[in-house]
Scaffold this active site. Structure first.
Site, PDB file in Angstrom:
ATOM      1  CB  SER A 129      -0.882  -0.008   1.256  1.00  0.00           C
ATOM      2  OG  SER A 129      -1.481   1.242   1.489  1.00  0.00           O
ATOM      3  CE1 TYR A 153      -4.036  -1.621   6.060  1.00  0.00           C
ATOM      4  CE2 TYR A 153      -3.243   0.504   5.270  1.00  0.00           C
ATOM      5  CZ  TYR A 153      -3.732  -0.761   5.017  1.00  0.00           C
ATOM      6  OH  TYR A 153      -3.883  -1.184   3.720  1.00  0.00           O
TER       7      TYR A 153
END
Length: 329
Positions: A129, A153
């Protein structure tokens, strides 16, 4: 799409998710034999709505279970692996970091180790990501930027990314890493994300909610472009092994803040509402966007969708899903 996929046995983890469902659709359309590891049966998932659950082999289990993953790879004679399974919601990661690390970090090394021990596997794509880069002083992110996630995250993605590349450097595992911006499109049932949440609110006759102050800048990337980028990457890996071990950003290379994105959706849906800006978001990166120059140069890749057309298609998906009860069956 390449004839590479015809009758090719492919494993997809995270197939019930946003990216996973559209990736499976493309693979099935290309003639691949798909097996998907599914932890939970997600009611109303896009995989089911597209009728794909009856066209692929679904295996129930967790990516954190190494003997299980090895069994799937061996018994289904898998050649290509797309590892997408992850806990993807920043707010959930902040509330439940342990489960996020377990799935996103441990799950990645388990899949990679199972692939290392499975001689038929020839290509592995690990979905990282843009959050793996953390908060950087120089933008856009390029692939040689340091991975400096700070919050749960972001850190989980930095770790998974580094683990994937370590398997290439140490064991010559045939792996590449993808780093995309904020994916959006039909099939995303995480309603606290800005695109599906905004569209659902408008359809329900409610003002859309913005959790942040509305000024967070993101790189929004249409999920169908993301799915096709992954297939294109494996096609490149199969014919040119020099790209193995590389990480690639995939992006429209657009910067847009949340207020402007919501305004576009409101205009496309001809809605009179103003957003409810709550300024409650914490532990999130304020400004992110990616350079996709490397993917254009080395892979010959480019996105197919302009944002206006992609948002219009996304809105129509949710109109069908939310207005017609049979669409959720």
């Amino acid at each position: 799409m390449s004839e590479l996929w015809v009758d090719r046995r492919v494993l997809v983890t995270g197939a019930t998710g946003l990216l996973g469902s559209w990736l499976v659709q493309d693979l099935v359309d290309a003639g691949a034999k798909v097996v998907a590891i599914v932890r939970d049966q997600v009611t109303g998932s896009n995989l089911r709505r597209l009728g794909l659950d009856s066209r692929i082999d679904l295996v129930s289990g967790a990516v954190e279970d190494q003997p299980f993953v090895e069994r799937v790879l061996g018994e289904y004679e898998v050649r290509s692996v797309f590892h997408l399974a992850a806990q993807t919601i920043v707010g959930i990661a902040n509330r439940n970091p342990m489960s996020t690390f377990e799935t996103n970090v441990r799950g990645t090394w388990i899949v990679l180790e199972a692939c290392r021990r499975s001689p038929l596997v020839k290509e592995i794509v690990v979905a990282s990501s843009d959050k793996a880069y953390g908060d950087q002083p120089v933008l856009p992110y390029t692939e040689d930027a340091r991975l400096e996630g700070r919050h749960p995250y972001d850190v989980s993605k930095s770790c998974a990314d580094l683990i994937a590349r370590s398997y290439f450097e140490t064991f010559a595992s045939p792996v590449c890493v993808t780093r995309c911006g904020n994916l959006y499109g039909g099939g995303d049932l995480n309603w606290n994300r800005i695109v599906p949440g905004t569209i659902r609110s408008i359809i329900r006759g409610e003002a859309p909610v913005i959790r942040s102050d509305g000024q967070f800048i993101r790189d929004y990337f249409f999920v169908k472009d993301g799915a096709r980028a992954m297939l294109h990457l494996v096609e490149c890996m199969a014919r040119d092994r020099s790209v193995l071990g590389e990480a690639f950003n995939f992006s429209n290379e657009l910067q847009m803040n949340v207020v402007d994105l919501v305004a576009r959706i409101l205009r496309l849906m001809k809605s009179p509402f103003e957003p409810d800006i709550r300024d409650e978001a914490t532990h999130e990166i304020r400004h992110q966007y990616l350079s996709a120059e490397k993917a254009r140069r080395l892979l010959g890749w480019h996105p197919r969708y302009e944002m206006e057309a992609a948002l219009a298609e996304t809105i129509e998906w949710y109109r069908a899903y939310l207005v017609d009860p049979s669409a959720r069956a």
